[in-house]
Every structure is written in C-alpha cells, then in structure tokens.
Design a protein around this motif. Sequence first.
Motif, PDB file in Angstrom:
ATOM      1  N   MET A  69       0.834  -1.201   0.000  1.00  0.00           N
ATOM      2  CA  MET A  69       0.000   0.000   0.000  1.00  0.00           C
ATOM      3  C   MET A  69       0.872   1.256   0.000  1.00  0.00           C
ATOM      4  O   MET A  69       1.960   1.272   0.551  1.00  0.00           O
ATOM      5  N   ASN A  70       0.334   2.314  -0.612  1.00  0.00           N
ATOM      6  CA  ASN A  70       0.984   3.616  -0.630  1.00  0.00           C
ATOM      7  C   ASN A  70      -0.087   4.662  -0.347  1.00  0.00           C
ATOM      8  O   ASN A  70      -1.236   4.502  -0.768  1.00  0.00           O
ATOM      9  N   PHE A  71       0.271   5.732   0.359  1.00  0.00           N
ATOM     10  CA  PHE A  71      -0.720   6.763   0.693  1.00  0.00           C
ATOM     11  C   PHE A  71      -1.369   7.375  -0.551  1.00  0.00           C
ATOM     12  O   PHE A  71      -2.513   7.833  -0.492  1.00  0.00           O
ATOM     13  N   LYS A  72      -0.654   7.373  -1.673  1.00  0.00           N
ATOM     14  CA  LYS A  72      -1.200   7.958  -2.902  1.00  0.00           C
ATOM     15  C   LYS A  72      -2.438   7.206  -3.381  1.00  0.00           C
ATOM     16  O   LYS A  72      -3.300   7.770  -4.048  1.00  0.00           O
ATOM     17  N   GLU A  73      -2.508   5.911  -3.034  1.00  0.00           N
ATOM     18  CA  GLU A  73      -3.651   5.094  -3.449  1.00  0.00           C
ATOM     19  C   GLU A  73      -4.949   5.524  -2.769  1.00  0.00           C
ATOM     20  O   GLU A  73      -6.037   5.178  -3.225  1.00  0.00           O
ATOM     21  N   TYR A  74      -4.849   6.278  -1.666  1.00  0.00           N
ATOM     22  CA  TYR A  74      -6.053   6.743  -0.964  1.00  0.00           C
ATOM     23  C   TYR A  74      -6.699   7.947  -1.648  1.00  0.00           C
ATOM     24  O   TYR A  74      -7.803   8.351  -1.276  1.00  0.00           O
ATOM     25  N   GLN A  75      -5.980   8.549  -2.617  1.00  0.00           N
ATOM     26  CA  GLN A  75      -6.488   9.729  -3.338  1.00  0.00           C
ATOM     27  C   GLN A  75      -6.948  10.809  -2.353  1.00  0.00           C
ATOM     28  O   GLN A  75      -8.091  11.270  -2.369  1.00  0.00           O
ATOM     29  N   LEU A  76      -6.028  11.203  -1.512  1.00  0.00           N
ATOM     30  CA  LEU A  76      -6.306  12.204  -0.483  1.00  0.00           C
ATOM     31  C   LEU A  76      -6.300  13.611  -1.084  1.00  0.00           C
ATOM     32  O   LEU A  76      -5.796  13.817  -2.207  1.00  0.00           O
ATOM     33  N   LYS A  77      -6.847  14.563  -0.328  1.00  0.00           N
ATOM     34  CA  LYS A  77      -6.779  15.958  -0.755  1.00  0.00           C
ATOM     35  C   LYS A  77      -5.304  16.324  -0.950  1.00  0.00           C
ATOM     36  O   LYS A  77      -4.445  15.856  -0.188  1.00  0.00           O
ATOM     37  N   PRO A  78      -4.995  17.142  -1.931  1.00  0.00           N
ATOM     38  CA  PRO A  78      -3.587  17.465  -2.232  1.00  0.00           C
ATOM     39  C   PRO A  78      -2.790  17.954  -1.015  1.00  0.00           C
ATOM     40  O   PRO A  78      -1.631  17.578  -0.849  1.00  0.00           O
ATOM     41  N   TYR A  79      -3.403  18.779  -0.161  1.00  0.00           N
ATOM     42  CA  TYR A  79      -2.641  19.315   0.978  1.00  0.00           C
ATOM     43  C   TYR A  79      -2.329  18.238   2.015  1.00  0.00           C
ATOM     44  O   TYR A  79      -1.273  18.270   2.656  1.00  0.00           O
ATOM     45  N   ILE A  80      -3.227  17.255   2.163  1.00  0.00           N
ATOM     46  CA  ILE A  80      -2.962  16.146   3.095  1.00  0.00           C
ATOM     47  C   ILE A  80      -1.809  15.307   2.558  1.00  0.00           C
ATOM     48  O   ILE A  80      -0.884  14.942   3.298  1.00  0.00           O
ATOM     49  N   GLN A  81      -1.856  14.999   1.264  1.00  0.00           N
ATOM     50  CA  GLN A  81      -0.797  14.214   0.622  1.00  0.00           C
ATOM     51  C   GLN A  81       0.551  14.924   0.750  1.00  0.00           C
ATOM     52  O   GLN A  81       1.574  14.295   1.055  1.00  0.00           O
ATOM     53  N   LYS A  82       0.535  16.232   0.555  1.00  0.00           N
ATOM     54  CA  LYS A  82       1.767  17.020   0.645  1.00  0.00           C
ATOM     55  C   LYS A  82       2.327  16.979   2.073  1.00  0.00           C
ATOM     56  O   LYS A  82       3.542  16.817   2.273  1.00  0.00           O
ATOM     57  N   ALA A  83       1.447  17.099   3.062  1.00  0.00           N
ATOM     58  CA  ALA A  83       1.873  17.057   4.468  1.00  0.00           C
ATOM     59  C   ALA A  83       2.527  15.716   4.808  1.00  0.00           C
ATOM     60  O   ALA A  83       3.547  15.671   5.508  1.00  0.00           O
ATOM     61  N   LEU A  84       1.951  14.622   4.307  1.00  0.00           N
ATOM     62  CA  LEU A  84       2.498  13.291   4.569  1.00  0.00           C
ATOM     63  C   LEU A  84       3.853  13.108   3.885  1.00  0.00           C
ATOM     64  O   LEU A  84       4.774  12.523   4.465  1.00  0.00           O
ATOM     65  N   GLU A  85       3.961  13.619   2.671  1.00  0.00           N
ATOM     66  CA  GLU A  85       5.240  13.520   1.940  1.00  0.00           C
ATOM     67  C   GLU A  85       6.338  14.286   2.667  1.00  0.00           C
ATOM     68  O   GLU A  85       7.470  13.811   2.763  1.00  0.00           O
ATOM     69  N   GLU A  86       5.996  15.470   3.167  1.00  0.00           N
ATOM     70  CA  GLU A  86       6.979  16.283   3.897  1.00  0.00           C
ATOM     71  C   GLU A  86       7.414  15.608   5.189  1.00  0.00           C
ATOM     72  O   GLU A  86       8.530  15.806   5.664  1.00  0.00           O
ATOM     73  N   LYS A  87       6.529  14.810   5.760  1.00  0.00           N
ATOM     74  CA  LYS A  87       6.849  14.042   6.977  1.00  0.00           C
ATOM     75  C   LYS A  87       7.678  12.797   6.643  1.00  0.00           C
ATOM     76  O   LYS A  87       8.230  12.159   7.537  1.00  0.00           O
ATOM     77  N   GLY A  88       7.709  12.452   5.369  1.00  0.00           N
ATOM     78  CA  GLY A  88       8.419  11.245   4.971  1.00  0.00           C
ATOM     79  C   GLY A  88       7.579   9.995   5.076  1.00  0.00           C
ATOM     80  O   GLY A  88       8.089   8.876   5.036  1.00  0.00           O
ATOM     81  N   PHE A  89       6.236  10.184   5.200  1.00  0.00           N
ATOM     82  CA  PHE A  89       5.321   9.043   5.285  1.00  0.00           C
ATOM     83  C   PHE A  89       4.946   8.588   3.876  1.00  0.00           C
ATOM     84  O   PHE A  89       4.310   9.321   3.133  1.00  0.00           O
ATOM     85  N   LYS A  90       5.328   7.361   3.531  1.00  0.00           N
ATOM     86  CA  LYS A  90       5.014   6.831   2.196  1.00  0.00           C
ATOM     87  C   LYS A  90       4.000   5.699   2.275  1.00  0.00           C
ATOM     88  O   LYS A  90       3.023   5.676   1.539  1.00  0.00           O
ATOM     89  N   GLU A  91       4.262   4.768   3.174  1.00  0.00           N
ATOM     90  CA  GLU A  91       3.381   3.608   3.306  1.00  0.00           C
ATOM     91  C   GLU A  91       2.633   3.647   4.636  1.00  0.00           C
ATOM     92  O   GLU A  91       3.233   3.912   5.679  1.00  0.00           O
ATOM     93  N   PRO A  92       1.328   3.396   4.625  1.00  0.00           N
ATOM     94  CA  PRO A  92       0.571   3.382   5.883  1.00  0.00           C
ATOM     95  C   PRO A  92       0.966   2.198   6.755  1.00  0.00           C
ATOM     96  O   PRO A  92       1.346   1.140   6.245  1.00  0.00           O
TER      97      PRO A  92
END
Length: 447
Positions: free
Chosen positions: A1-24
Amino acid sequence: MNFKEYQLKPYIQKALEEKGFKEPTEVQQYFIPMIRKGKSVVGQSQTGTGKTHTFLIPLFQRLDETKEEVQVIITAPSRELAQQIYKEAQWIASFSGESIKIACYIGGTDKKRQIEKLQQGQPQIVIGTPGRILDLIKEQALKVHTAFAFVVDEADMTLDLGFLGEVDQIAGRLPYLEQMLVFSATIPEKLKPFLKKYMENPVMGEIKPKEKIATTIENCLLSTKGQDRIGIIYQLLTMGNPYLALVFANTKERVDEITSALRERGLKVAKIHGDVPPRERKRVMKQIQNLEYQYVVATDLAARGIDIEGVSLVINDELPKDLEFYIHRVGRTGRNGLEGTAITLYGPGDDQAILELEEMGVNFVPKALKNGELVDTFDRRRREQRTKTQQKLDPSMIGMVKKKKKKVKPGYKKKINRTIEEDRRRRRRQEMKQQNRRRRKERKEEY
C-alpha cells in the motif's frame, strides 16, 4: 500500500510527503478506509503503531474547510498527549490553501482567554483534555452541537484516570454525531457500557504487533543484590553517553528522590510526573524536545502519555506494578528501526514478574556491572535449569553418565559416548518437532 492510493486531498498528501510518510502502517491500512466512509470504529492497538494519523488523515479528508463551525472533537487523557495530537493536526493544516482553525484546550491554561477567543469564532477541530473541553461547553462558549465526529484517544487510560464521566457528558451533547472513533491499547470491561451506549454496530479491530517489543531493543536484566539503585542508575547513565536516557520509577516520590540524587551528582536532569505544575511540564517537554536535557526521570505518564523522540536508553528503577506498562516503557526506545537499550533493575522478589514478562515474549539478556562496564553474566535460573536437565535424563542415562566418569575399558567408553550422543540427538529432534508444531499453530492463529 501507498498513501497515494487513498487519493487524499492534495494538501494532506503534501503534508504526509513532507513528513516522509510513504506507506501506511498496519493500523492505518485497516481503519483509514472505514473512517473515510463515515463508519464508527473501536480500534485496539499498542502505542507507537500510528494511531494519531489513523484518525487525523480521514477526518481531514471529511472536513469541510469552508464551514466555520466545530466539526471534529478529539479528547486525550493527558495534556501532553493532547498537545502532540494538536501539533500533528497543525502540521497537516499548514499545507492547506484555506485556513483551518484548530484549537487545543487543556487544563492549566487560561480559560478566561479561551472563552473570549471563542466569542470571536469557533474552531473547526477541537483537541484537548475532557475536563477543559467540558468546562468550555458548560460555559456555553464552545458550540459542539455541529460536530459530526468524536474521537476518544487512549480510552483505557481515560478510564484509569477517571475522565470517562466527562467524555460521556461531551458525547451526550453531540446531537448530530455521525461517527465515533475510540482507540485504546486495551478494552477493559468497565469501558464496554460506554461503547454500547453511544456506538451501534461499530467496526471492531485489534491490530496485534508482530512482536510486542521491537527487535531493535536489547532488554538487559541487572541484579541489584541489595546495592544502592540510584548509584547503579548513575553509573549506567554516565558510562555510555546516551543520546537521550529515560529513567522510569513507579511513584512520584521515587522520581523526586532519583532526580534530586542525580542532580547532586552533577547531572542535568528533567523530571515528569503528575504533580509537576502544567506550565513547568510544558516548558520541560519543550526543553527535552530541543535536546537541552540528556536525562529524564518519569513515572508511567511518560510511557503512554508522552512521545519523546530520540530515546536511546531506558532504565527501569523497578518493574511496573502493571506489567503491560513494561512494554510501553521500553517502547520509548528502538523506534523507526533505530537500536535501543532497556535496562531493568531487579531484586530477589521480582522473579515471578520477570517470568511473566518472558512468557509475554520479552527476551532478557542477563548483565552485570564490572569495572564500570555492562558485561554478560550467568542466567539467574542456571541452577534451576541444571537441576531440571538432570531430572529429565532417563535413569539408564544417568547410570551411563556416572560410568563415563569412572575409569573403564576404551571400547566400553566409546559405546557409552555413542549412547549418550544418540540420546541427545533424539531429544533435539523431539524439541524441533515441538517448535515446528508451535510455529504452525501460531501461524494458524494469525490468519
């Protein structure tokens, strides 16, 4: 699984990427899709499994940023835990193009000022301790009737600390509540009536860690043998230059005693327990996060209610009364794949508790302090194990062993050796069969 597969709002996805979170994490994979669908859940998992983002991510996804009213309420049993959730929520919100109002209400802060601020506008996400949130509701300052989601984090700790009554009252004032999310390390019997009262057919899920304690943690066992424990703690803290060391004691009085003794010996030590005033606790926590302290002495409040990053060494002055807290204590180190050391001081009366922890999956390494170094030593039960091994031998084998010790003819001696070796091989085969059966059984239980 990858967070991108959840199709999150762009700002949520950006926040997770900045945190270094890739896989749930496992708990996130299980619950995020259900929470996004608006389902109520009761999630049972240990501290450090990613619970905070498990509810924050889907709730931000469901949030209507254009509505300036309370939409989500999150309670936590300790001020520090509430502040940690607030910090993570702020991080996600900071990437949004639209302003998202998040408020943190905890005891020990200026209630009058909070009321005045609420008169100017309501936050969209409310985070805090149950008592202060309920106070603001009773003052008719905080308008919670518009909330669609209510999160009770660390529910068992909330129950233990006596805050479930306040949580109950908050829940009773939410007429449009669509979704309740309860997360807890355990689900005690006394919590079940509350769950039944507010939750109809919630999704229940228990995420068991593959191992209770990370394999990156070395669990050392150190016998005190009547020695001064504070003197031993001082030696352990000063001989290895830990990045950040956390010392656990069972009572506030013992924390004060250890802290004072270590300070007298020249160490800069922070202390955390329930009697430390809120403002001082907040200041100390900030200093710890800024690495102004290398040594922290605390009660079990820090084991579950506080997330201190960078802990390389945990010392247990004594075993906790509730052995589950041992898991929470040592879980402060060895995080994110980094190595950590947990050293537990024990006395003659602790054998039964240690045995129970071993049955829970804790693998202790016996250690001793010699010439200012921590060295490997004999297992505390070596005599007992030797006696058991002797008792396990067949009477005929015991006779063979005794004969081997005597002077006998060379041919007969070889025969004895062969017989003893064959018996050892037979026993090893039996042990391997038993281990394989246990593994197969464990795998079946996992599925």
